[in-house]
Write an enzyme that holds these catalytic residues in place. Structure first.
Site, PDB file in Angstrom:
ATOM      1  N   ALA A   1     -13.920  14.659 -77.558  1.00  0.00           N
ATOM      2  CA  ALA A   1     -12.609  14.055 -77.304  1.00  0.00           C
ATOM      3  C   ALA A   1     -11.539  14.890 -77.992  1.00  0.00           C
ATOM      4  O   ALA A   1     -11.655  15.219 -79.176  1.00  0.00           O
ATOM      5  CB  ALA A   1     -12.579  12.623 -77.815  1.00  0.00           C
TER       6      ALA A   1
ATOM      7  N   SER B   1     -15.527  13.497 -81.817  1.00  0.00           N
ATOM      8  CA  SER B   1     -14.107  13.818 -81.912  1.00  0.00           C
ATOM      9  C   SER B   1     -13.918  15.293 -82.219  1.00  0.00           C
ATOM     10  O   SER B   1     -14.777  15.938 -82.835  1.00  0.00           O
ATOM     11  CB  SER B   1     -13.444  13.005 -83.025  1.00  0.00           C
ATOM     12  OG  SER B   1     -13.856  13.499 -84.304  1.00  0.00           O
ATOM     13  N   ASP B   2     -12.786  15.856 -81.792  1.00  0.00           N
ATOM     14  CA  ASP B   2     -12.390  17.131 -82.354  1.00  0.00           C
ATOM     15  C   ASP B   2     -12.145  16.898 -83.846  1.00  0.00           C
ATOM     16  O   ASP B   2     -11.910  15.766 -84.277  1.00  0.00           O
ATOM     17  CB  ASP B   2     -11.137  17.669 -81.659  1.00  0.00           C
ATOM     18  CG  ASP B   2     -11.049  19.187 -81.723  1.00  0.00           C
ATOM     19  OD1 ASP B   2     -11.684  19.779 -82.625  1.00  0.00           O
ATOM     20  OD2 ASP B   2     -10.348  19.779 -80.889  1.00  0.00           O
ATOM     21  N   TRP B   3     -12.210  17.975 -84.611  1.00  0.00           N
ATOM     22  CA  TRP B   3     -12.160  17.837 -86.069  1.00  0.00           C
ATOM     23  C   TRP B   3     -10.807  17.271 -86.534  1.00  0.00           C
ATOM     24  O   TRP B   3      -9.758  17.816 -86.215  1.00  0.00           O
ATOM     25  CB  TRP B   3     -12.436  19.188 -86.717  1.00  0.00           C
ATOM     26  CG  TRP B   3     -13.882  19.410 -87.062  1.00  0.00           C
ATOM     27  CD1 TRP B   3     -14.358  19.902 -88.240  1.00  0.00           C
ATOM     28  CD2 TRP B   3     -15.045  19.156 -86.262  1.00  0.00           C
ATOM     29  NE1 TRP B   3     -15.744  19.953 -88.216  1.00  0.00           N
ATOM     30  CE2 TRP B   3     -16.190  19.500 -87.017  1.00  0.00           C
ATOM     31  CE3 TRP B   3     -15.232  18.646 -84.979  1.00  0.00           C
ATOM     32  CZ2 TRP B   3     -17.489  19.368 -86.543  1.00  0.00           C
ATOM     33  CZ3 TRP B   3     -16.526  18.511 -84.491  1.00  0.00           C
ATOM     34  CH2 TRP B   3     -17.630  18.866 -85.270  1.00  0.00           C
TER      35      TRP B   3
END
Length: 822
Positions: free
Chosen positions: A200, A233-235
């Site tokens: 995401a 999630s993206d970081w």
């Protein structure tokens, strides 16, 4: 490709459920946030081992940013897509999967399948194509290759993440029809191919942050498309607790701190998040663990390791991906026996840009420059006159380890010490690079990092030294007093600080010998440090270097000019502001072409650039960002050892302003996708703008006659098209037959399929292209479903979006069904 590489995607769900039942709520939630930057918590009592994650898609970097931990560096993803050959993409994916296994990586954060909406997009080089069908075919090949080695891919960044400017906050406003017909297509292909993870993105779509977007994560991705993997999630993209958990996010990275952990446990106990929601997330993580061999009691994967010929494979893939844009008079391929002297010119000849900037960066074991590749290819039979001509590097070069010595041991490299507030040495290491990145790996209590080396000076004169990276520094050269330096970045984006750092230079008059260089850097509170120590020996005046290159070209049999971008131009973290080559490169090409009619330009870039000289030179070879074996691959392509048979996966404008969709910058926080599907080659046609080189263009080293086309609709409703082509050239060559469809109202032609054939000189071959009902369908907004509207269609066989060779008509049946039934 629903069963990539023969690896079973199905697992024993009853056994997973039994393991889930053994876990407490705290243990379940603990599994859903990273243990650190690159791993998940193990749970010994159910046999769950630590799952390691790694960035991609240029290669498998692993869990550290360390030049001592090398990784294969691949041609950039646009280059892979330029092969127009899913088997070559699968081949690259298989190599990545094998190396991931060697590094203990189970969860690989690639591929990046966002589209080339604008040529200014900062991560353009990291994505496949401007076309959803070509991207979808590449995705399927990549998933099959990587997961065939029991390593999970992560198709990213879901979704509407085509810009880097304000990427954490912008809202992509995408009409439903556009979302379905364009931007979801590659992700749907990834799910169909069996991808085990989706990432995401940071941005919002139509008002909801992706990590909080229940409609896109749950309703579309999981329920409608049937995705059974884990959404990560993206970081640092997760911004809420209950909202993101209920939306369908499964893993919040990185850890150990995130909006989940204890807050998610409390949200479950308060009734804000149902226990079943958490259970579903845990099952998805356990499913991924079982598929990758990290969960006891489930079949383990077959052994896999990086093959001994990996470098040769990378060389071959890179050469195949290169695109012959122009070849007047058949100057290419070069025939070494006919050459006595060649001029090798330009800033990218000796310093290849092998990869773009950002989180996709890997540390390769070596990078072969074009100059080295040509010297190896030609040997002593051809004299090579190398002149840089112009310089394009903003920051001084890093210091090579072979001219640096550890002051304590005399070994090649740099002594790096980690100091506490009191100056106590907490740890020390010998490094082989002068630009360093620490991602959560600094020793606890580190307040300052000290870098020392004894530099071998081989040329007397005024030398330039610099430090780069935001922060507080001191720099001492020899016995001089240290320089106190404060560098401030113009942006707070960590990635931009990494790839486009501020720099401060210091001059020093040195004689031949050895000089001690010491840099100190105060570390930030965040456990991520990024800094560089750089050096440049005395060099000729700019005008003298330019004149020397032109003079070298004047008497050469062939002038090879290597131009391109740098990893500061093409990078994650920011978008480009124009499509210009940096520095005086355009001026150099024109000056060389004026004195040598056999001028060949090799462009070393991952995304389009303006080429105002393209009609002045004999040939143009687009070499992409070709990875660690790039120099050898370029030599192979120039000499025809391997045919550079690539085709452009994106349109190249004459000037940047010609691009129908150019801006990547939000207006009042919004990026409006109002152009719908009319971007790239379809927008050029609709706007009657002639590009420099169209989508699908590529000459290879053959010429082709298109002789016949026949189409038929099968019982399933798919359309099968046979295109007969004849090789009219003098050597065996490969042709990519592209199929476009028209007759869909006022819409321009769109790509619906392609196939490649190889034939000897004078031989005929038939390319068969099958177009399934899903590709023929369009989104019916009134009924909220896919539909193939019955009636006539025009099918066009072409060499590119503008080079159309054969046309036929076919009537298709009317049908309406869900995405999977079409």
């Amino acid at each position: 490709m629903n069963n990539p590489g023969g690896i079973a995607t199905a697992v024993d769900e009853e056994a997973l459920g039994a393991l889930l039942a053994e876990l407490t709520l705290e243990e379940k939630v603990g599994l859903l946030t990273g243990a650190d930057f690159w791993s998940l918590h193990p749970i010994e009592k159910i046999g769950l081992r630590t799952i390691l994650l790694s960035d991609g898609p240029n290669g498998v970097r692993g869990t550290t940013w360390d030049e001592r931990d090398t990784s294969l560096l691949f041609p950039n993803p646009s280059a892979l897509s330029a092969t127009w050959d899913p088997e070559q993409v699968e081949r690259a994916g298989a190599l990545m999967g094998a190396q991931a296994r060697d590094k203990g990586i189970a969860w690989f954060l690639a591929p990046n399948i966002n589209l080339h909406r604008s040529p200014l997009g900062g991560r353009h080089f990291e994505c496949y194509s401007e076309d959803p069908v070509l991207t979808a075919a590449s995705v399927a090949g990549f998933v099959s290759g990587v997961q065939g080695n029991a390593v999970a891919v992560t198709v990213k960044h879901y979704i509407g993440n085509e810009s880097e400017t304000d990427r954490m906050t912008y809202d992509a406003r995408i009409p439903e029809k556009t979302l379905r017909e364009v931007y979801l297509v590659p992700f749907e292909a990834g799910v169909r191919a069996g991808a085990w993870s989706v990432m995401a993105s940071y941005n919002s779509v139509n008002g909801a942050s992706l990590t909080d977007n229940r409609r896109l994560l749950t309703d579309v991705l999981k329920d409608e498309l049937g995705f059974d993997g884990a959404v990560v999630s993206d970081w640092f993209a997760t911004r809420s607790t209950a909202a993101s958990a209920n939306a369908g996010l499964d893993v919040a990275m990185p850890g150990p701190h995130s909006p989940w952990n204890e807050a998610l446990v409390a949200a479950v106990r308060a009734g804000e998040v149902a226990p079943s929601v958490v259970d579903d997330k845990v099952l998805r993580v356990l499913r991924l663990a079982a598929r990758t061999g990290h969960l006891d009691g489930f079949p383990g994967p077959a052994p896999a390791t990086t093959p001994a010929d990996a470098g040769e494979q990378l060389r071959d893939i890179a050469a195949r991906a290169m695109v012959v844009l122009r070849n007047e008079g058949g100057v290419l391929p070069l025939v070494p026996a006919s050459l006595g002297r060649i001029a090798v010119l330009g800033p990218n000849a000796a310093l290849l840009t092998a990869q773009g900037g950002g989180s996709a960066h890997v540390n390769p074991p070596h990078v072969v420059s074009p100059l080295a590749g040509l010297r190896a290819a030609f040997g002593d039979s051809v004299e090579i006159d190398h002149q840089e001509g112009v310089s394009t590097q903003r920051i001084l070069p890093a210091i090579p380890a072979d001219v640096a010595r550890d002051p304590e041991t005399g070994e090649p490299g740099f002594r790096v010490d980690f100091l506490s507030d009191a100056g106590v040495v907490l740890g020390t290491e010998l490094r082989l690079a002068s630009r360093l990145v620490y991602m959560g790996t600094l020793p606890a209590g580190t307040a300052e990092v000290r870098v020392r080396t004894d530099l071998t000076v081989s040329e007397a004169g005024t030398h330039q030294f610099s430090v780069s990276g935001a922060g507080q520094y001191s720099l001492a050269i020899g016995a001089d007093e240290p320089h106190a330096i404060t560098l401030t970045s113009a942006d707070n984006d960590l990635i931009e600080n990494l790839v486009k750092p501020p720099e401060h230079r210091v001059s020093a008059d040195l004689g031949v010998g050895t000089v001690r260089v010491e840099m100190r850097s105060a570390t930030p509170a965040f456990p991520m440090a990024m800094f560089g120590l750089n050096h440049q020996a005395p060099r000729p005046a700019a005008d003298d270097a330019f004149a020397a290159a032109v003079e070298a070209a004047r008497s050469a049999d062939v002038a090879l000019v290597f131009v391109g971008t740098t990893d500061e131009v093409e990078s994650e973290g920011f978008d480009r502001t124009d499509l210009l080559l940096p520095g005086r490169q355009d001026e150099l090409v024109s000056a060389v072409a004026a004195v040598n009619p056999r001028t060949v330009v090799v462009v070393n870039a991952g995304a389009p650039v303006e080429m105002p000289w393209r009609d002045e030179v004999a040939a143009v070879l687009w070499a992409w960002l070709p990875g660690q074996e790039g120099g050898h691959a370029i030599a192979d392509a120039l000499t025809g050892v391997v045919e550079p048979g690539g085709r452009l996966p994106t349109t190249f404008p004459v000037v940047g302003a010609d691009s129908p969709v150019l801006s990547t910058r939000p207006v009042d926080g919004v990026i409006d996708y109002a152009e719908g599907s009319t971007f790239g080659y379809r927008a050029y046609e609709k706007s009657s703008i002639v590009p420099a080189y169209p989508f699908g263009h590529g000459l290879g080293y053959g010429t082709w006659a298109y002789e016949d086309i026949a189409a038929a609709e099968t019982d399933s409703g798919a359309v099968t098209v046979d295109v007969s082509v004849r090789n009219t050239g003098v050597r065996t060559s490969r042709e990519v037959v592209q199929l476009y469809v028209g007759g869909e109202g006022e819409d321009p032609l769109r790509l619906v399929g392609f196939a490649s054939v190889t034939a000897g000189a004078g031989d005929t071959a038939t390319a068969r292209i099958t177009v399934d009902r899903r590709t023929l369908a369009r989104w019916d907004e009134s009924a909220s479903q896919w539909r193939v509207v019955g009636g006539p269609r025009t099918l066009v066989a072409a060499r590119s979006a503008t080079d159309r060779r054969l046309t036929t008509q076919i009537d298709v049946k009317d049908s309406a069904a869900c995405a999977w039934d079409l």
